[in-house]
Design a protein around this motif. Structure first.
Motif, PDB file in Angstrom:
ATOM      1  N   ASN A 114       0.820  -1.225   0.000  1.00 38.92           N
ATOM      2  CA  ASN A 114       0.000   0.000   0.000  1.00 38.92           C
ATOM      3  C   ASN A 114       0.847   1.265   0.000  1.00 38.92           C
ATOM      4  O   ASN A 114       0.300   2.368  -0.018  1.00 38.92           O
ATOM      5  CB  ASN A 114      -0.961   0.010   1.192  1.00 38.92           C
ATOM      6  N   GLY A 115       2.176   1.122   0.050  1.00 44.17           N
ATOM      7  CA  GLY A 115       3.061   2.266  -0.046  1.00 44.17           C
ATOM      8  C   GLY A 115       3.180   3.106   1.208  1.00 44.17           C
ATOM      9  O   GLY A 115       3.842   4.142   1.191  1.00 44.17           O
ATOM     10  N   GLN A 116       2.610   2.663   2.321  1.00 48.72           N
ATOM     11  CA  GLN A 116       2.588   3.472   3.530  1.00 48.72           C
ATOM     12  C   GLN A 116       3.686   3.127   4.527  1.00 48.72           C
ATOM     13  O   GLN A 116       3.884   3.851   5.496  1.00 48.72           O
ATOM     14  CB  GLN A 116       1.222   3.347   4.210  1.00 48.72           C
ATOM     15  N   LEU A 133       4.424   7.895   5.714  1.00 44.88           N
ATOM     16  CA  LEU A 133       3.602   9.100   5.623  1.00 44.88           C
ATOM     17  C   LEU A 133       3.557   9.909   6.907  1.00 44.88           C
ATOM     18  O   LEU A 133       3.052  11.022   6.903  1.00 44.88           O
ATOM     19  CB  LEU A 133       2.167   8.719   5.214  1.00 44.88           C
ATOM     20  N   ARG A 134       4.065   9.352   8.005  1.00 48.96           N
ATOM     21  CA  ARG A 134       4.007  10.072   9.281  1.00 48.96           C
ATOM     22  C   ARG A 134       5.344   9.943  10.000  1.00 48.96           C
ATOM     23  O   ARG A 134       5.843   8.847  10.216  1.00 48.96           O
ATOM     24  CB  ARG A 134       2.892   9.509  10.163  1.00 48.96           C
ATOM     25  N   SER A 344      13.243   9.723  11.094  1.00 52.38           N
ATOM     26  CA  SER A 344      12.024   9.153  11.646  1.00 52.38           C
ATOM     27  C   SER A 344      12.359   7.841  12.341  1.00 52.38           C
ATOM     28  O   SER A 344      13.141   7.033  11.822  1.00 52.38           O
ATOM     29  CB  SER A 344      11.003   8.926  10.533  1.00 52.38           C
ATOM     30  N   ASP A 345      11.786   7.623  13.508  1.00 54.29           N
ATOM     31  CA  ASP A 345      12.045   6.427  14.301  1.00 54.29           C
ATOM     32  C   ASP A 345      11.204   5.262  13.789  1.00 54.29           C
ATOM     33  O   ASP A 345      10.229   5.444  13.045  1.00 54.29           O
ATOM     34  CB  ASP A 345      11.733   6.710  15.762  1.00 54.29           C
ATOM     35  N   PHE A 346      11.562   4.052  14.223  1.00 53.68           N
ATOM     36  CA  PHE A 346      10.882   2.861  13.719  1.00 53.68           C
ATOM     37  C   PHE A 346       9.517   2.671  14.360  1.00 53.68           C
ATOM     38  O   PHE A 346       9.228   3.149  15.458  1.00 53.68           O
ATOM     39  CB  PHE A 346      11.751   1.621  13.927  1.00 53.68           C
ATOM     40  N   LYS A 347       8.692   1.924  13.652  1.00 48.56           N
ATOM     41  CA  LYS A 347       7.351   1.582  14.104  1.00 48.56           C
ATOM     42  C   LYS A 347       7.324   0.205  14.759  1.00 48.56           C
ATOM     43  O   LYS A 347       6.704  -0.001  15.795  1.00 48.56           O
ATOM     44  CB  LYS A 347       6.390   1.611  12.909  1.00 48.56           C
ATOM     45  N   MET A 348       7.992  -0.778  14.123  1.00 45.19           N
ATOM     46  CA  MET A 348       8.072  -2.137  14.649  1.00 45.19           C
ATOM     47  C   MET A 348       9.493  -2.647  14.449  1.00 45.19           C
ATOM     48  O   MET A 348      10.233  -2.183  13.581  1.00 45.19           O
ATOM     49  CB  MET A 348       7.077  -3.070  13.945  1.00 45.19           C
TER      50      MET A 348
END
Length: 516
Positions: A114-116, A133-134, A344-348
């Motif tokens: 989905n490119g996000q 995107l964030r 930007s920091d990681f999400k997982m």
């Protein structure tokens, strides 16, 4: 950049006029910057991710780029920002003295369908998932954050409460207050059934922790948080398991969990102690000392507690040792490029594999809804994680040496893998029985722990260990009694919030068990 419709015009010894991006920046560095991997966002083709032989993945807007001769300086036009784990960003306070000394390389980058999201296999570290995107700001702490502002409250909690009251429905705040002040709010079904399920998983996690099976404990806490994401005890207990396990990046992951737990319950004493331990493990001794002083002033009855005294002694020793090291080295900081400024920091984060031997090792999304993450490893296996919980689900033997490439079929549930062997293997959920038995490795916690040790070996040692490790990986009857950990913190006695009176049979969840 080249156009396939035109003949190739570059020749050895002659300048190339097709340069799109120049990432080479040698100021203050003793090695050249090399591009290792690129990825184009299929949903937004103007977004181009570039991975190099460092910990930063750059994101560019190709609409702002121009093709031409090689520029003399780093490309500025079209640069959006970079992605890197917060503990590896040289400008983040938690990485001030803790950036790993071994080389780090982005061996593969890819966008989600989905490119996000952006998936990065970071050589010498773990696999990370980032939001495209964030922006997620890295966690930073300073001494001033622990200065009292009113009774039993410090600046950190004051700003945390302020952001909660002004923007209660956001997940990650991107305002000037910083990531540590953002309250994470996850809305879950708080029915009695889901809460009971989460409580049962928490009990299993506590029991695994008390048996020194820290990876298994983290597994249970991860699943429990899917059922009850607003439970501060779950975040706090997982932080304790991260700290005690001590894998690469665990201290920073624990710091994030402590922040989340305190955003949900700012009066939990053990979480404050774990936050202080996180800062100490990240070698932020001045900040950890300020945090400990706040704890002693807020919880007077615990001021002379044995854990407090030991923690204070360790912090003072760290401050002394850091001062001696700075005086002995007496050299300026390494050059910090602009990629550190907009990170930007990681999400997982997905742990367990080993990526140090080759710089082409891939990680990818897998499944109809990209619900799994797959990556190759140096010991000849490939790993499958649950994308949402980050739990390791399976390890399969994919090569006799190293698994480098993993590519999913675009429309069928089939995975192609390759490595050093002269074969390409195809995998599907329904393997032949004899294939499944010979390729499916069961002692995944022990193998994951061994891989974390391998990543801290020198390359020559890794080559020697490869031969011996294959025997361990194929021995399904090997002893898996407990999980050996790196940099084991000794402050974990009675450190888990086992606030229940339920007896639990340890034999009902051995280390090879997995609960979904």
């Amino acid at each position: 950049q080249f156009d396939f419709r035109e003949p190739h015009s570059c020749h050895d010894g002659q300048p190339c006029n097709n340069v799109l991006i120049n990432v080479a920046n040698r100021n203050g560095r003793n090695y050249h910057t090399e591009v290792k991997c690129v990825a184009v966002n299929s949903m937004r083709p103007e977004l181009l991710a570039v991975g190099c032989n460092d910990q930063y993945v750059r994101l560019y807007d190709t609409r702002m780029l121009k093709i031409g001769p090689r520029p003399t300086s780093e490309t500025l036009n079209g640069y959006i920002h970079s992605f890197t784990p917060g503990h590896l960003n040289k400008l983040a306070s938690c990485a001030r003295h803790h950036v790993t000394k071994r080389p780090l390389t982005a061996t593969y980058v890819t966008f989600s369908p989905n490119g996000q999201e952006l998936l990065v296999n970071l050589g010498g570290e773990q696999v990370y998932l980032f939001d495209v995107l964030r922006e997620r700001l890295p966690i930073t702490f300073g001494v001033d954050d622990f200065q009292p502002v009113r009774s039993n409250t410090c600046a950190f909690i004051h700003y945390l409460s302020y952001t909660t009251s002004t923007s209660p429905n956001v997940n990650i705040a991107t305002s000037d207050t910083g990531a540590k002040y953002s309250k994470i709010v996850k809305f879950t079904n708080s029915s009695a059934t889901t809460l009971a399920r989460a409580e049962s998983l928490k009990i299993r996690g506590n029991d695994a922790y008390n048996c020194s099976q820290y990876t298994l404990a983290i597994h249970y806490y991860n699943v429990a948080l899917l059922w009850d994401a607003s439970n501060p005890i779950l975040y706090s207990n997982r932080a304790a398991a991260f700290l005690t396990r001590g894998w690469d990046g665990d201290a920073y992951a624990a710091l994030k969990d402590c922040r989340t737990s305190l955003s949900l319950d700012s009066n939990h004493f053990k979480t404050w102690i774990r936050l202080c331990r996180c800062l100490r493990c990240l070698q932020l001794y001045e900040e950890s000392k300020a945090c400990l002083d706040f704890i002693k002033s807020s919880y007077v009855s615990y001021a002379n507690n044995e854990i407090i005294r030991k923690l204070e002694s360790d912090i003072n020793d760290g401050i002394t040792a850091t001062g001696r090291e700075r005086r002995r080295n007496n050299h300026p900081e390494d050059y910090i490029s602009r990629h550190c400024l907009q990170c930007s920091d990681f999400k997982m984060r997905y742990c367990g594999h080993c990526n140090t031997t080759t710089d082409i090792k891939e990680a990818n999304f897998f499944g109809a809804n990209s619900q799994f993450i797959v990556a190759g490893s140096d010991e000849g296996s490939f790993f499958i994680w649950d994308r949402e919980s980050a739990n390791l689900l399976h390890i399969l033997r994919g090569d006799e040496s190293i698994v480098n490439c993993l590519q999913p079929h675009p429309s069928h549930c089939v995975l192609a893998t390759s490595g050093i062997d002269h074969v390409i293997r195809l995998w599907s959920p329904r393997l032949r029985k004899e294939t499944a038995q010979s390729r499916h490795l069961r002692n995944i916690d022990a193998l994951s722990s061994e891989n974390q040790r391998r990543m801290n070996f020198d390359p020559f040692h890794v080559m020697l260990v490869n031969v011996m490790y294959r025997h361990l990986a194929t021995n399904d009857d090997s002893d898996n009694d407990g999980i050996n950990n790196i940099n084991n913190d000794n402050d974990n006695d009675n450190d888990i919030d086992n606030d229940n009176d339920h007896d639990f049979d340890r034999n009902s969840h051995p280390s090879t068990c997995r609960t979904s």
